[in-house]
Design an enzyme around this catalytic site. Structure first.
Site, PDB file in Angstrom:
ATOM      1  N   ASP A   2       0.581  -0.971  -0.291  1.00  0.00           N
ATOM      2  CA  ASP A   2      -0.075   0.119   0.132  1.00  0.00           C
ATOM      3  C   ASP A   2       0.813   1.284  -0.132  1.00  0.00           C
ATOM      4  O   ASP A   2       2.094   1.370   0.142  1.00  0.00           O
ATOM      5  CB  ASP A   2      -1.025  -0.045   1.062  1.00  0.00           C
ATOM      6  CG  ASP A   2      -2.070   0.716   1.516  1.00  0.00           C
ATOM      7  OD1 ASP A   2      -2.195   1.237  -0.102  1.00  0.00           O
ATOM      8  OD2 ASP A   2      -2.643   0.953   2.192  1.00  0.00           O
ATOM      9  N   ASN A  50     -10.499  -2.737  -5.860  1.00  0.00           N
ATOM     10  CA  ASN A  50      -9.908  -2.268  -6.049  1.00  0.00           C
ATOM     11  C   ASN A  50     -10.691  -1.762  -7.709  1.00  0.00           C
ATOM     12  O   ASN A  50     -10.044  -0.891  -8.818  1.00  0.00           O
ATOM     13  CB  ASN A  50      -8.491  -2.990  -7.094  1.00  0.00           C
ATOM     14  CG  ASN A  50      -7.663  -2.066  -5.293  1.00  0.00           C
ATOM     15  OD1 ASN A  50      -6.462  -3.023  -5.316  1.00  0.00           O
ATOM     16  ND2 ASN A  50      -8.161  -1.084  -4.469  1.00  0.00           N
TER      17      ASN A  50
HETATM   18  C1  IPE Z   1      -0.897   0.655  -4.108  1.00  0.00           C
HETATM   19  O1  IPE Z   1      -0.748   1.824  -3.245  1.00  0.00           O
HETATM   20  C2  IPE Z   1      -2.116  -0.554  -3.796  1.00  0.00           C
HETATM   21  C3  IPE Z   1      -2.623  -1.720  -5.171  1.00  0.00           C
HETATM   22  C4  IPE Z   1      -4.107  -1.583  -5.861  1.00  0.00           C
HETATM   23  C5  IPE Z   1      -2.197  -1.524  -5.590  1.00  0.00           C
HETATM   24  P1  IPE Z   1      -2.159   2.909  -3.607  1.00  0.00           P
HETATM   25  O2  IPE Z   1      -2.805   3.097  -5.351  1.00  0.00           O
HETATM   26  O3  IPE Z   1      -3.529   1.907  -2.739  1.00  0.00           O
HETATM   27  O4  IPE Z   1      -1.675   3.811  -2.729  1.00  0.00           O
HETATM   28  P2  IPE Z   1      -2.678   4.858  -1.913  1.00  0.00           P
HETATM   29  O5  IPE Z   1      -3.523   4.037  -0.724  1.00  0.00           O
HETATM   30  O6  IPE Z   1      -3.302   5.260  -2.688  1.00  0.00           O
HETATM   31  O7  IPE Z   1      -1.957   5.602  -1.269  1.00  0.00           O
HETATM   32 MG    MG Z   2      -4.471   2.479  -0.968  1.00  0.00          MG
END
Ligand code: IPE
Ligand code: MG
Length: 231
Positions: A2, A50
């Site tokens: 993350d 996601n």
């Molecule tokens: C990577 O980080 C997680 C994925 C879905 C690839 P994020 O995209 O969640 O990063 P933040 O939370 O916005 O900083």
């Molecule tokens: Mg995130």
């Protein structure tokens, strides 16, 4: 994994540039894990939730995943790494799914380390699927309802055959599980670091492992019981 988005926006960059940098962390962590003899490494790359992100970001992440699989296959073969994926893979774009299947197939006999990629993964979805599988076995007379125990449930999860994790590392300071391996994490040690995933590299990983060594894993027993056993 993350913090890619925050890493990018804090630098005035687009989120996707954070994901790109995050891919370099993935490579470094896989390499380091292999080097120090870790046998199983699970990476939470993309959750079932996601899919709700803006289309452009989802497309970019899928593109990154596909390219990662394409470019890393040689290294996985050289380092005898087996790759397997867990998640609702039918939702993946066709080209990504076929790349994933072909890497899984090519690496299936590699036995130095297993990298488990959680993509389009959600633990509640996984548990619901396992429950349906078990219910069908009972309906078809292959299994007695009274025999449904923890082992049967574990055997019907996507992680069947993979030991429960010893350590969960959560980057970017978030204190939640985000629908990740809810069943399997029952006794896992949790390590939360404020470091954002693109900055989480070899040194940070080794720090997490050093910290893990100091934990006393009691599995519900008392500290005295463990002292007596010398555990
Ligand atoms: C990577 O980080 C997680 C994925 C879905 C690839 P994020 O995209 O969640 O990063 P933040 O939370 O916005 O900083
Ligand atoms: Mg995130």
């Amino acid at each position: 994994m993350d913090g890619n988005g925050r890493w990018a926006t804090s630098r005035g960059l687009r989120r996707i540039q954070g994901h790109r940098r995050g891919k370099d962390s993935v490579k470094e962590i896989v390499e380091t894990a292999r080097e120090i003899g870790i046998e199983y490494l699970t990476l939470y790359a993309f959750s079932s939730e996601n899919w709700e992100r803006p289309r452009r970001e989802v497309d970019a992440l899928m593109g990154l995943l596909r390219r990662y699989l394409k470019t890393e296959l040689n290294k996985m073969m050289r380092n005898e790494i087996r790759l397997r994926a867990i998640g609702n893979l039918r939702k993946l774009p066709r080209e990504v799914l076929s790349e994933l299947r072909s890497v899984e197939k090519a690496t299936r006999h590699n036995d130095k380390m297993t990298v488990q990629l959680a993509v389009s993964y959600g633990a509640r979805e996984e548990i619901a699927l396992a429950t349906r599988k078990i219910a069908r076995q009972v309906r078809d007379g292959l299994l007695d309802a009274g025999d449904v125990d923890e082992e049967v449930i574990g055997d019907n999860l996507m992680t069947a055959g993979i030991p429960d994790p010893d350590l969960l590392i959560r980057t970017s300071g978030e204190m939640r599980l985000s629908n990740f391996l809810l069943w399997q994490l029952a006794y896992t040690e949790i390590y939360v670091t404020d470091i954002l995933w693109p900055d989480f590299r070899r040194a940070e990983f080794l720090d997490a492992l050093e910290h893990y060594k100091t934990r006393q894993r009691r599995y519900g027993k008392t500290g005295e019981q463990f002292a007596q056993q010398g555990a």
